[in-house]
Design an enzyme around this catalytic site. Structure first.
Site, PDB file in Angstrom:
ATOM      1  N   LEU A 177       0.815  -1.222   0.000  1.00 42.20           N
ATOM      2  CA  LEU A 177       0.000   0.000   0.000  1.00 42.20           C
ATOM      3  C   LEU A 177       0.849   1.273   0.000  1.00 42.20           C
ATOM      4  O   LEU A 177       0.318   2.368  -0.173  1.00 42.20           O
ATOM      5  CB  LEU A 177      -0.967  -0.008   1.193  1.00 42.20           C
ATOM      6  N   ASP A 215       0.307  -9.601  -4.795  1.00 41.05           N
ATOM      7  CA  ASP A 215       1.594  -8.872  -4.799  1.00 41.05           C
ATOM      8  C   ASP A 215       1.421  -7.530  -5.536  1.00 41.05           C
ATOM      9  O   ASP A 215       2.307  -7.101  -6.283  1.00 41.05           O
ATOM     10  CB  ASP A 215       2.719  -9.691  -5.417  1.00 41.05           C
ATOM     11  N   GLY A 272       7.927  -4.939  -9.918  1.00 41.22           N
ATOM     12  CA  GLY A 272       6.588  -4.966  -9.329  1.00 41.22           C
ATOM     13  C   GLY A 272       5.534  -4.507 -10.301  1.00 41.22           C
ATOM     14  O   GLY A 272       5.808  -3.704 -11.191  1.00 41.22           O
TER      15      GLY A 272
HETATM   16  N1  LIG Z   1       7.235  -7.950  -6.137  1.00 44.57           N
HETATM   17  C1  LIG Z   1       7.936  -6.934  -6.597  1.00 44.57           C
HETATM   18  O1  LIG Z   1       8.446  -7.000  -7.714  1.00 44.57           O
HETATM   19  N2  LIG Z   1       8.112  -5.817  -5.880  1.00 44.57           N
HETATM   20  C2  LIG Z   1       7.780  -5.653  -4.511  1.00 44.57           C
HETATM   21  C3  LIG Z   1       8.812  -6.135  -3.576  1.00 44.57           C
HETATM   22  C4  LIG Z   1       9.602  -7.282  -4.067  1.00 44.57           C
HETATM   23  O2  LIG Z   1       9.168  -8.436  -3.846  1.00 44.57           O
HETATM   24  O3  LIG Z   1      10.649  -7.058  -4.667  1.00 44.57           O
HETATM   25  C5  LIG Z   1       7.557  -4.193  -4.234  1.00 44.57           C
HETATM   26  O4  LIG Z   1       7.382  -3.801  -3.065  1.00 44.57           O
HETATM   27  O5  LIG Z   1       7.568  -3.402  -5.182  1.00 44.57           O
END
Ligand SMILES: NC(=O)N[C@@H](CC(=O)O)C(=O)O
Length: 425
Positions: free
Chosen positions: A59, A303, A322
């Site tokens: 978040l 995620d 991410g």
């Molecule tokens: N899943 C992702 O690619 N990013 C996640 C953290 C992480 O697991 O690297 C993030 O907080 O952006």
């Protein structure tokens, strides 16, 4: 409090019936219900599911409110059919004290769109050196039960063991981001044929599998609960299968993007496809889908990882990993699994609620149950327009893709957070 009569709706794929919501709970389920005082929501052609529960949401508040806030992420979640989300600890400051987890929990209550359950960090500052104040976070108003350094692996086996032992006192869980850091230094994408061709440093499957293998042994040794975040390889599935067969207390999640997309996307050099763990091969995708159906992988978790434009729309090597997930997860699940409503309810609501211990969530509509539910139109198709998403960020990998299913309404404790596909508050 208000009352709603959802008429002619299929509850988790069953024959159409009516669902009456009154004073925050499901008052009755049955055909031909009569409730003159209730607002009628026409459920014809719609499927009612227990409100979705996400065990893995970023978040970004406190610290990166330009990318997401508790409020904007909560709105994205409600629009995606969620009634509860677990907020990851990699904020700034890190959620490694009672003060920060209480702040996130309070912001979630104020937004009032989904239940926001903070996850606490395992180690101070996610630095992997000293255990954070797990007990204080557990005893806080946020009642933290899941701890994770997600974004970082708890790589030190002794610290991991201590954390697993510590949380046994309150039946807590350590949720591991399984990535052996020495095997992923400088990694940009999945190590394989595509990375070789593109000349990008690879993130080998064994970096994930080796940590999962170690951690199921540690969890078994100390008799504690382990949850594996974003499982991405066929080899990880086999490690989990063996551990579960031995009775290890391990649960695992897969993300929508690892169920749909492959490393071939990197050929575009579009950093929207850069993610941790990376998109893998078609064989991995097939193994993850089968494991989800079988139950070796327990749940789908998004995620949801919002990133500001400057962190994402840049050269691949500099982009943050991410992608967004909350507003598209149900559509991807429907695309991948088809209309297997009971399976979708199990993997996206009932089981994640049970793992996280979220009372009142993950329950099928039945008299007396808190009215946390979502209505899906399975016949609708929608084209994803990033600018129309409620998230503050735009990094969806599904831009301009047409996906099945639309969330028509979401109810949190009997009050709509989404109606006619639009956020109510
Ligand atoms: N899943 C992702 O690619 N990013 C996640 C953290 C992480 O697991 O690297 C993030 O907080 O952006």
């Amino acid at each position: 409090m208000s009352s709603y009569l959802i008429s002619n709706v299929s509850v988790v794929g069953a024959a159409p019936t009516d669902v009456l919501i009154r004073d925050g709970v499901v008052a009755a389920v049955g055909a031909g219900l009569d409730a003159p005082e209730a607002t009628v929501v026409d459920g014809t052609g719609l499927v009612a599911l227990p409100g979705l529960v996400d065990l893995h949401t970023h978040l970004r508040e406190p610290g990166r409110e330009d990318a997401e806030t508790v409020e904007s992420g909560s709105r994205a979640a409600a629009l995606g059919g969620y009634t509860a989300v677990c907020a990851m600890a990699n904020t700034s400051p890190v959620a490694d004290t009672a003060g920060v987890v209480e702040q996130v929990w309070r912001l979630g209550r104020e937004a009032g769109l989904v239940d926001v359950q903070p996850i606490g960090a395992v180690t101070v500052g996610l630095a992997g050196e000293h255990l954070a104040e797990l007990g204080a976070m557990a005893d806080s108003a946020a009642r933290v039960r899941i701890f994770s350094d997600d974004g970082h692996c708890v790589a030190d086996p002794r610290l991991m063991r201590r954390a697993l032992e510590y949380v046994k006192a309150f039946d807590g869980i350590i949720a591991q981001h399984a990535e052996e850091p020495r095997l992923t230094e400088g990694a940009q994408m999945h190590e394989g044929e595509v990375s070789t061709r593109l000349g990008l440093t690879g993130w080998p499957a064994v970096a994930e599998e080796a940590i999962i293998a170690r951690d199921v042994l540690l969890a078994e040794h100390v008799g504690s609960r382990l949850h594996v975040c974003h499982v991405s390889t066929a080899g990880s599935v086999e490690v989990l299968r063996q551990a579960k067969a031995r009775g290890v207390r391990v649960t695992a999640e897969v993300t929508p993007h690892h169920l749909l997309l492959t490393d071939a996307r990197a050929e575009t050099y579009d950093p929207v496809y850069k993610v941790n763990p990376p998109l893998r091969t078609a064989a991995d995708v097939a193994a993850l889908r089968a494991a989800l159906v079988e139950g070796v992988i327990d749940i789908v978790a998004t995620d949801h990882a919002p990133h500001a434009v400057e962190d994402k729309e840049c050269e691949w090597a500099y982009a943050r990993p991410g992608m967004l997930g909350l507003e598209t997860a149900l559509s991807i699940a429907l695309d991948v699994l088809g209309p297997q409503w009971d399976l979708i309810a199990e993997r996206m609501s009932r089981t994640p609620a049970r793992i996280a211990g979220l009372e009142g969530h993950g329950l099928d509509p039945a008299p007396g149950v808190p009215a946390n539910l979502t209505l899906v139109d399975p016949a609708a198709r929608r084209t994803i327009e990033p600018a129309e998403l409620a998230s503050r960020s735009r990094n969806t990998p599904y831009a301009r893709m047409t996906l099945p299913g639309r969330i028509v309404a979401t109810f949190l404790r009997g009050e709509p957070t989404v109606l006619d596909g639009k956020a109510v508050l």
